[in-house]
Design a protein around this motif. Structure first.
Motif, PDB file in Angstrom:
ATOM      1  N   GLN A  34      46.014  38.267  45.501  1.00 14.58           N
ATOM      2  CA  GLN A  34      45.011  38.888  46.387  1.00 14.58           C
ATOM      3  C   GLN A  34      44.228  39.997  45.695  1.00 14.58           C
ATOM      4  O   GLN A  34      43.943  41.028  46.292  1.00 14.58           O
ATOM      5  CB  GLN A  34      45.705  39.492  47.618  1.00 14.58           C
ATOM      6  CG  GLN A  34      46.344  38.458  48.492  1.00 14.58           C
ATOM      7  CD  GLN A  34      46.898  39.064  49.758  1.00 14.58           C
ATOM      8  OE1 GLN A  34      47.702  39.991  49.706  1.00 14.58           O
ATOM      9  NE2 GLN A  34      46.471  38.559  50.901  1.00 14.58           N
ATOM     10  N   GLU A  35      43.883  39.773  44.419  1.00 15.39           N
ATOM     11  CA  GLU A  35      43.201  40.822  43.673  1.00 15.39           C
ATOM     12  C   GLU A  35      41.723  40.939  44.001  1.00 15.39           C
ATOM     13  O   GLU A  35      41.051  41.816  43.471  1.00 15.39           O
ATOM     14  CB  GLU A  35      43.312  40.586  42.159  1.00 15.39           C
ATOM     15  CG  GLU A  35      44.711  40.727  41.592  1.00 15.39           C
ATOM     16  CD  GLU A  35      45.423  39.389  41.435  1.00 15.39           C
ATOM     17  OE1 GLU A  35      45.099  38.458  42.213  1.00 15.39           O
ATOM     18  OE2 GLU A  35      46.287  39.271  40.570  1.00 15.39           O
ATOM     19  N   GLY A  36      41.179  40.049  44.831  1.00 11.94           N
ATOM     20  CA  GLY A  36      39.732  40.075  44.970  1.00 11.94           C
ATOM     21  C   GLY A  36      39.209  39.798  46.356  1.00 11.94           C
ATOM     22  O   GLY A  36      39.895  39.247  47.213  1.00 11.94           O
ATOM     23  N   SER A  37      37.960  40.205  46.555  1.00 11.54           N
ATOM     24  CA  SER A  37      37.305  39.857  47.812  1.00 11.54           C
ATOM     25  C   SER A  37      36.109  38.953  47.542  1.00 11.54           C
ATOM     26  O   SER A  37      35.558  38.361  48.450  1.00 11.54           O
ATOM     27  CB  SER A  37      36.849  41.119  48.538  1.00 11.54           C
ATOM     28  OG  SER A  37      35.908  41.811  47.746  1.00 11.54           O
ATOM     29  N   CYS A  38      35.695  38.858  46.280  1.00 13.67           N
ATOM     30  CA  CYS A  38      34.592  37.955  45.940  1.00 13.67           C
ATOM     31  C   CYS A  38      34.659  37.638  44.441  1.00 13.67           C
ATOM     32  O   CYS A  38      35.146  38.458  43.654  1.00 13.67           O
ATOM     33  CB  CYS A  38      33.261  38.613  46.285  1.00 13.67           C
ATOM     34  SG  CYS A  38      31.867  37.475  46.184  1.00 13.67           S
ATOM     35  N   ILE A  39      34.215  36.455  44.079  1.00 14.43           N
ATOM     36  CA  ILE A  39      34.263  36.050  42.664  1.00 14.43           C
ATOM     37  C   ILE A  39      32.877  35.581  42.211  1.00 14.43           C
ATOM     38  O   ILE A  39      32.189  34.878  42.953  1.00 14.43           O
ATOM     39  CB  ILE A  39      35.252  34.875  42.460  1.00 14.43           C
ATOM     40  CG1 ILE A  39      36.667  35.277  42.866  1.00 14.43           C
ATOM     41  CG2 ILE A  39      35.244  34.399  41.011  1.00 14.43           C
ATOM     42  CD1 ILE A  39      37.662  34.133  42.779  1.00 14.43           C
ATOM     43  N   TRP A  40      32.478  35.976  41.018  1.00 13.70           N
ATOM     44  CA  TRP A  40      31.325  35.379  40.356  1.00 13.70           C
ATOM     45  C   TRP A  40      31.818  34.571  39.170  1.00 13.70           C
ATOM     46  O   TRP A  40      32.711  35.026  38.446  1.00 13.70           O
ATOM     47  CB  TRP A  40      30.413  36.460  39.747  1.00 13.70           C
ATOM     48  CG  TRP A  40      29.627  37.269  40.718  1.00 13.70           C
ATOM     49  CD1 TRP A  40      29.382  37.019  42.029  1.00 13.70           C
ATOM     50  CD2 TRP A  40      28.966  38.513  40.416  1.00 13.70           C
ATOM     51  NE1 TRP A  40      28.621  38.023  42.577  1.00 13.70           N
ATOM     52  CE2 TRP A  40      28.352  38.944  41.605  1.00 13.70           C
ATOM     53  CE3 TRP A  40      28.837  39.283  39.260  1.00 13.70           C
ATOM     54  CZ2 TRP A  40      27.610  40.127  41.671  1.00 13.70           C
ATOM     55  CZ3 TRP A  40      28.105  40.457  39.331  1.00 13.70           C
ATOM     56  CH2 TRP A  40      27.496  40.868  40.514  1.00 13.70           C
ATOM     57  N   VAL A  41      31.219  33.423  38.953  1.00 11.60           N
ATOM     58  CA  VAL A  41      31.457  32.723  37.692  1.00 11.60           C
ATOM     59  C   VAL A  41      30.107  32.451  37.050  1.00 11.60           C
ATOM     60  O   VAL A  41      29.122  32.199  37.744  1.00 11.60           O
ATOM     61  CB  VAL A  41      32.198  31.379  37.887  1.00 11.60           C
ATOM     62  CG1 VAL A  41      33.645  31.602  38.251  1.00 11.60           C
ATOM     63  CG2 VAL A  41      31.515  30.509  38.928  1.00 11.60           C
ATOM     64  N   VAL A  42      30.060  32.545  35.740  1.00  7.14           N
ATOM     65  CA  VAL A  42      28.808  32.253  35.052  1.00  7.14           C
ATOM     66  C   VAL A  42      29.151  31.592  33.726  1.00  7.14           C
ATOM     67  O   VAL A  42      30.136  31.949  33.071  1.00  7.14           O
ATOM     68  CB  VAL A  42      27.962  33.540  34.867  1.00  7.14           C
ATOM     69  CG1 VAL A  42      28.748  34.610  34.154  1.00  7.14           C
ATOM     70  CG2 VAL A  42      26.674  33.257  34.114  1.00  7.14           C
ATOM     71  N   LYS A  43      28.386  30.571  33.386  1.00  9.63           N
ATOM     72  CA  LYS A  43      28.654  29.867  32.135  1.00  9.63           C
ATOM     73  C   LYS A  43      28.589  30.844  30.973  1.00  9.63           C
ATOM     74  O   LYS A  43      27.628  31.609  30.850  1.00  9.63           O
ATOM     75  CB  LYS A  43      27.617  28.769  31.922  1.00  9.63           C
ATOM     76  CG  LYS A  43      28.072  27.436  32.429  1.00  9.63           C
ATOM     77  CD  LYS A  43      27.237  26.334  31.818  1.00  9.63           C
ATOM     78  CE  LYS A  43      27.810  24.992  32.244  1.00  9.63           C
ATOM     79  NZ  LYS A  43      26.889  23.907  31.994  1.00  9.63           N
ATOM     80  N   ALA A  44      29.594  30.816  30.122  1.00  4.86           N
ATOM     81  CA  ALA A  44      29.675  31.775  29.018  1.00  4.86           C
ATOM     82  C   ALA A  44      28.411  31.712  28.156  1.00  4.86           C
ATOM     83  O   ALA A  44      27.906  32.739  27.706  1.00  4.86           O
ATOM     84  CB  ALA A  44      30.909  31.501  28.177  1.00  4.86           C
ATOM     85  N   GLU A  45      27.879  30.491  27.963  1.00  2.82           N
ATOM     86  CA  GLU A  45      26.707  30.358  27.086  1.00  2.82           C
ATOM     87  C   GLU A  45      25.463  31.013  27.696  1.00  2.82           C
ATOM     88  O   GLU A  45      24.497  31.278  26.990  1.00  2.82           O
ATOM     89  CB  GLU A  45      26.437  28.882  26.782  1.00  2.82           C
ATOM     90  CG  GLU A  45      26.089  28.083  28.024  1.00  2.82           C
ATOM     91  CD  GLU A  45      25.967  26.579  27.749  1.00  2.82           C
ATOM     92  OE1 GLU A  45      26.707  26.073  26.902  1.00  2.82           O
ATOM     93  OE2 GLU A  45      25.133  25.939  28.421  1.00  2.82           O
TER      94      GLU A  45
END
Lengths: 251, 311, 95
Positions: C47-58
């Motif tokens: 439960q470390e988060g309330s929202c996540i972003w992911v973005v392609k490393a490149e």
């Protein structure tokens, strides 16, 4: 025992979760890639958690100092009343995903209705289950689409899985005597009534995944009456080994 | 030019500053890190197997959930570490190939078999106990991504150690059969756990550079001593006997002296002659190969649906 | 043999609502949804988060540490950006 019918009802739901969880746990360190290994373990953990709540409740209904562990580890095949789909061996990744997809779509509808149960304890277990199941469904339906619309080989594998497992879906909607009594008391779910919505969900996803629903309509049933495939016995002998071998020990 | 860069690099390390992925670093430092972090990652991943061996047989619902969560954490820790290694310019597939072809090593301890439920306890208590001593020290390692992964891992790892000790305590205080299993597990896992810290520093090929670059912060022997001192007291508390007749409190050094480690056994197992070396790698290869069609399908799906919502 | 290296995505987690997103590592995934799910499994198991972003490393653009002098040092003489630069009588409140 306080309420035999309610006990049987809760127990069968506990068995669904327990047997599914045990199956998924067999994926540990064998998944197609590491991230997916973690995902399958998470789903397994959710289901063990649910099994634990349900079996604790069943144990309480049974009385006589019964524990959830007694119910999980000290009953024979014929006493287990899980749906047959839950005990189906993992097979390849497509088999597992399709199995989960059918069950997750069903669980979503089932627990939504159960969360309105007159039985407070069942209602609260169901409310927690809805959140988990919503996520599980997202995971499995996404994979059905990826595999269906992926390569020729993956399409073939996932289609085969659907064809093989379809026969176990009829049981989801078959009302037993226990179901009928529980439904009349507004404790249980009218499972038959879930079929229309379930069919629609399955159809929509399969369409996007370019997969066909089998026309064969013969359905294999028996899980709720304790009639199982041969796979369940092996799953149980593995799971129950320590408790059976050392009945006096606590762990 | 190289010399000046290298001096600046060492100055930075001496000032306890972290090295980050895009910073200049000597090629040897980079190679040392790739070797060490990936070996650490592989250990987490292969380490899933001996415990995973007992998931389906865990004797209670609670034990089952705890063990799954633990094995899952190991997958997670492996991933954090692969993720840190990838910042050094190597792909996960290359790392996996190194593991599968034997070019990269993993911790020797995981080549020993888990024969009873007490072994699951012994792994948590001793193997994770030893790992924690090492990992706590590595939180201060000089490479930023490695240090951050270690901080995260240490936070998560503390329950593993307790879980193992709990299993051992229950068994050591349980039925006669359980007590026998517990002592037997301690007998079999004790020495391999001491070997986990690696050869004596005088015999270790990698120690000196690693200390100078502050990749390693303490020597193998110092860390081993910390572990022994902790474990002796824990064993006493639950009435188990450490299988070392030379184990003795040394009032002058204020620590326990212990017997000679059988380094022949260590090198035999490192060189492939352990109980499970082949099986561990074969299992890994099998899962990886059987997963190939799934990975291919996911890639193909994304290529086909580049403009779709999911891609 | 087909290359089955799955793309790397960097993961940012917001520890709680209103907080800054923090980088916490990467995952492998082939598509956005998978990347989100994998990030959720890996970085928020407790439960470390309330929202996540992911973005392609490149797709991430990073400044180069070699440029850090020209990039960041010019800010070191802009003391007027800090409130302590301004002398205000202690009698003035609410400033």
């Amino acid at each position: 025992m306080r309420d035999t019918i309610l006990f049987k009802y809760v127990l069968s739901l506990g068995d669904d979760a327990l047997i599914s969880a045990q199956r998924l746990a067999q994926w540990a360190y064998k998944a197609p890639f590491l991230e997916e290994d973690i995902a399958l373990s998470n789903i397994s953990l959710d289901l063990f958690g649910r099994a634990n709540f349900l079996l604790e409740y069943a144990a309480e209904l049974k009385g006589e100092n019964t524990t959830a562990d007694d119910l999980a580890f000290k009953r024979d095949e014929r006493k287990f009343t899980n749906l047959l789909m839950c005990e189906h061996p993992n097979g390849n990744f497509a088999d597992t995903i399709v199995c989960r997809f059918f069950l997750d779509a069903y669980d979503k509808l089932f627990f939504y209705t159960l969360s309105k149960s007159r039985d407070k304890q069942l209602a609260s277990i169901a409310a927690k289950a809805i959140k988990e199941t919503t996520y599980h469904y997202r995971h499995s339906s996404n994979w059905v689409i990826r595999l269906g619309d992926g390569t020729e080989g993956s399409h073939r594998k996932v289609q085969e899985a659907i064809n093989n497992l379809w026969t176990f879906t009829g049981e989801f909607f078959k009302m037993t005597q226990t179901d009928i009594v529980m439904m009349k008391k507004k404790v249980g779910v009218d499972r038959k009534a879930l079929k229309i919505e379930w069919d629609k969900t399955i159809n929509d996803v399969c369409k996007e995944a370019t997969l066909r629903i089998p026309e064969n309509s013969f359905m294999t049933t028996g899980g709720r009456e304790g009639i199982h495939t041969e796979h369940l016995g092996h799953l149980l002998s593995d799971m129950q080994y320590l408790q059976r071998a050392y009945p006096d020990a606590t762990w | 030019m190289e010399d000046r860069k290298e001096r600046a690099f060492q100055d930075k390390i001496d000032a306890e500053l972290k090295i980050e992925p895009k910073d200049w670093m000597p090629e040897k430092y980079r190679r040392h890190l790739i070797r060490q972090i990936s070996q650490h990652a592989h250990s987490e991943i292969i380490g899933m197997q001996p415990e995973g061996n007992w998931i389906t047989r865990a004797p209670s619902l609670r034990a089952k959930m705890v063990l799954i969560a633990k094995v899952q954490d190991e997958a997670g820790h492996g991933l954090y570490l692969y993720s840190a290694t990838e910042t050094l310019g190597i792909t996960r597939n290359e790392l996996i190939t190194q593991l599968q072809t034997g070019k990269a090593k993993y911790s020797n301890i995981f080549n020993y078999p888990t024969l009873t439920w007490a072994d699951v306890g012994a792994i948590g208590w001793l193997v994770d106990g030893a790992a924690i001593v090492n990992q706590q020290s590595l939180r201060r390692t000089s490479y930023g991504p490695y240090s951050r992964a270690m901080i995260r891992i240490c936070k998560e790892e503390s329950f593993h150690h307790r879980q193992g000790y709990e299993i051992m305590s229950k068994m050591a205080l349980g039925t006669t059969e359980q007590q026998e299993m517990a002592q037997d597990a301690l007998d079999r896992w004790w020495w391999p756990s001491l070997m986990m810290f690696g050869p004596h520093d005088s015999d270790s090929a990698h120690t000196s550079n690693a200390m100078q670059w502050k990749i390693k912060r303490e020597t193998n022997d110092d860390l081993r001593q910390v572990f022994v001192d902790r474990a002796v007291k824990q064993a006493e508390l639950i009435g188990l006997t450490i299988p070392d007749s030379e184990l003795k409190w040394n009032p002058k050094n204020k620590n326990y002296d212990f017997g000679k480690i059988d380094w022949n056994e260590f090198w035999e197992v490192v060189n492939g002659n352990g109980f499970c070396n082949k099986e561990r790698i074969n299992n890994h290869v099998k899962a990886h190969e059987e997963g190939k069609w799934v990975r291919d399908a996911a890639i193909a799906y994304t290529e086909k649906n580049k403009n779709g919502a999911r891609a | 043999m087909r290359n089955d290296n799955l793309p790397v995505w960097e993961v940012f987690v917001q520890p709680k609502t209103g907080a800054h997103f923090q980088h916490c590592g990467s995952v492998h995934a082939t598509d956005k949804e998978m990347a989100l799910q994998n990030a959720r499994e890996l970085y928020t198991r407790r439960q470390e988060g309330s929202c996540i972003w992911v973005v392609k490393a490149e797709d991430i653009v990073s400044s180069n540490p070699n440029d850090s002098e020209s990039f960041f040092d010019p800010a070191d003489d802009k003391v007027y950006r800090y409130p302590t630069f301004f002398k205000v009588s202690k009698k003035v409140k609410g400033l």
